[in-house]
Write an enzyme that holds these catalytic residues in place. Structure first.
Site, mmCIF file in Angstrom:
data_model
loop_
_atom_site.group_PDB
_atom_site.id
_atom_site.type_symbol
_atom_site.label_atom_id
_atom_site.label_comp_id
_atom_site.label_asym_id
_atom_site.label_seq_id
_atom_site.Cartn_x
_atom_site.Cartn_y
_atom_site.Cartn_z
ATOM 1 N N CYS A 48 0.801 -1.221 0.000
ATOM 2 C CA CYS A 48 0.000 0.000 0.000
ATOM 3 C C CYS A 48 0.832 1.269 0.000
ATOM 4 C CB CYS A 48 -0.954 -0.007 1.193
ATOM 5 S SG CYS A 48 -2.118 -1.388 1.153
ATOM 6 N N HIS A 95 -2.689 8.394 5.896
ATOM 7 C CA HIS A 95 -3.007 7.080 5.321
ATOM 8 C C HIS A 95 -4.470 6.768 5.636
ATOM 9 C CE1 HIS A 95 -2.313 3.118 3.722
ATOM 10 N NE2 HIS A 95 -2.841 2.584 4.804
ATOM 11 N N GLU A 111 -1.072 5.411 13.369
ATOM 12 C CA GLU A 111 -0.730 6.617 12.625
ATOM 13 C C GLU A 111 -0.784 7.848 13.527
ATOM 14 O OE1 GLU A 111 -1.937 8.688 8.357
ATOM 15 O OE2 GLU A 111 -3.084 6.987 9.112
ATOM 16 N N LYS A 156 -9.398 8.668 1.777
ATOM 17 C CA LYS A 156 -9.955 7.322 1.643
ATOM 18 C C LYS A 156 -11.403 7.282 2.110
ATOM 19 C CE LYS A 156 -5.629 4.686 2.106
ATOM 20 N NZ LYS A 156 -4.669 5.785 2.365
ATOM 21 N N HIS A 203 -9.803 2.676 -0.540
ATOM 22 C CA HIS A 203 -8.384 2.324 -0.474
ATOM 23 C C HIS A 203 -8.015 1.499 -1.702
ATOM 24 C CE1 HIS A 203 -4.509 1.245 0.754
ATOM 25 N NE2 HIS A 203 -4.720 0.759 1.962
ATOM 26 N N PHE A 247 0.665 -3.408 4.517
ATOM 27 C CA PHE A 247 0.924 -4.766 4.976
ATOM 28 C C PHE A 247 2.344 -5.169 4.562
ATOM 29 C CE2 PHE A 247 -3.818 -6.129 4.843
ATOM 30 C CZ PHE A 247 -4.030 -5.474 6.050
#
Length: 420
Positions: free
Chosen positions: A170, A310, A321, A342, A347, A406
């Protein structure tokens, strides 16, 4: 090679709810989510049945039926964005040195749709273990290798400089632009076509995220399903899309009197070496990436005017975050406005970082901060200024974007207003 600086001179975007840069900007500033029940296949068997789909018609974008048959959706979206960005930059193919132009394309999952579709055909919906290759399209190899995206862009624009695919989950979209920035700094290229594209909305992808319960089960109200930093969030919303930037060496851009959106002043990445899907709650590695980007930009944290988060909408990520911002920005973390687009466009895995960097370029140019849609009941653990619901006007000299993926990938990038 020292002293070389890179700037953004063109922006192209295809995102849910917007098939162009301007439609994308209107959508995110308006804070109206482009999320709906999945329409490209029957999602009834799955836990999460909503997604942020792009209304992207390759034929309407001028691609031929042959191109549509030969290329996966993620490649076609990247090419369409590159066309828009190249036109926006004012570059002409006749005047550029093609040996000094390269490509850096990010993608997390490549040609997922084409690979799954062709497997279904060749195996007769999985009924046959030994598949019949003669039933698959002859272009299947280009779907197997993610490098097809970069090679197709290179051929389309005659780019004979460095070409690469960046696949860091990502964070691919941020890292691909960072790679382009590094190549320009090192003197390897003067122009880079840089960005990312992903088209992951397929049964196999939905099943994968269902298995780890990462995506939202809030299927009854799709537009409110993506809720970053909100106490009522239940997971992220899968999306698709692409963004491509023209990243150009500063003197090259000035010599042709190009319009400059912003300068890339900092780019850094870290790995957490911790867990495939888990995050350290203290946000250490993301905080380190942000601090390194600030050092490169020679900025004090208080000089950051906007953060594109993010903000995936999972409890683990949002709290991680928040901790990273507090660690890296110190007291400034409570003063800087932050938001997650997002909440509006979902996403799109590897593509989202480039889409968020496109948003940062437009924020600096236009002085409007997009909101975090659906943020009505803030998570008390996420106690920063996450710009709820309504956009704000603000002059921004420096915008920071953070990415988390991830595999432990953590990246940060800073765009700054060009001051000469």
């Amino acid at each position: 090679m020292t002293g070389r600086r890179s700037v953004v001179t063109g922006v192209g975007v295809i995102a849910p709810g917007g098939g162009s840069r301007e439609e994308f900007w209107t959508r995110i500033v308006g804070g109206k989510p482009a999320i709906r029940r999945i329409s490209v296949f029957d999602p009834a068997p799955f836990r999460s049945q909503v997604a942020a789909e792009c209304d992207f018609d390759p034929l309407a974008h001028g691609f031929t039926p042959r191109e549509f048959r030969r290329l996966d959706r993620f490649v076609l979206m990247a090419m369409a964005c590159a066309d828009e960005a190249f036109a926006d930059s004012g570059l002409t193919r006749e005047e550029i040195d093609h040996d000094r132009m390269g490509v850096s394309l990010g993608s997390a999952v490549g040609a997922t749709i084409r690979l799954e579709d062709e497997y279904v055909v060749a195996s007769d919906h999985g009924r046959h273990w030994e598949v019949e290759a003669r039933h698959a399209l002859p272009f299947l190899y280009s779907a197997l290798v993610p490098a097809s995206g970069a090679s197709e862009l290179a051929v389309r624009f005659g780019a004979c400089g460095p070409a690469a695919v960046v696949s860091t989950g990502c964070t691919s979209g941020i890292d691909s632009i960072g790679h382009a920035h590094s190549l320009i700094q090192d003197g390897e290229a003067d122009i880079m076509i840089a960005g990312a594209s992903d088209a992951p909305i397929s049964p196999i992808t939905v099943a994968c995220f269902d298995a780890i319960r990462a995506t939202t089960p809030s299927n009854d109200d799709p537009e409110r399903a993506s809720r970053p930093f909100d106490a009522d969030r239940k997971g992220f919303v899968l999306g698709e899309g692409a963004a491509v930037l023209i990243v150009e060496e500063l003197e090259h851009a000035l010599a042709r009197d190009a319009r400059i959106y912003c300068e890339i002043t900092g780019s850094a990445a870290r790995a957490n070496g911790f867990h495939m899907t888990g995050l350290r709650p203290d946000g250490f590695e993301l905080g380190e990436a942000i601090s390194e980007a600030l050092d490169q930009a020679r900025l004090d944290p208080a000089e950051i005017g906007y953060v594109s988060a993010h903000g995936s909408g999972t409890k683990q990520n949002d709290r991680h975050e928040t901790a990273a911002y507090k660690r890296a920005l110190g007291a400034a973390a409570r003063r800087v406005p932050i938001s997650s687009i997002k909440s509006v466009i979902g996403h799109s895995l590897g593509a989202i970082g480039s889409i968020e960097m496109a948003a940062c370029a437009l924020v600096i140019e236009r002085g409007v901060l997009p909101p975090t849609a659906n943020l009505t009941t803030p998570d008390p653990h996420c106690d920063l200024d996450y710009i709820p619901v309504v956009a704000r006007e603000a002059t921004v000299a420096h915008a920071l974007s953070a990415g988390s993926g991830f595999g432990g990938f953590q990246s940060a990038m800073i765009f700054s207003r060009f001051r000469g």
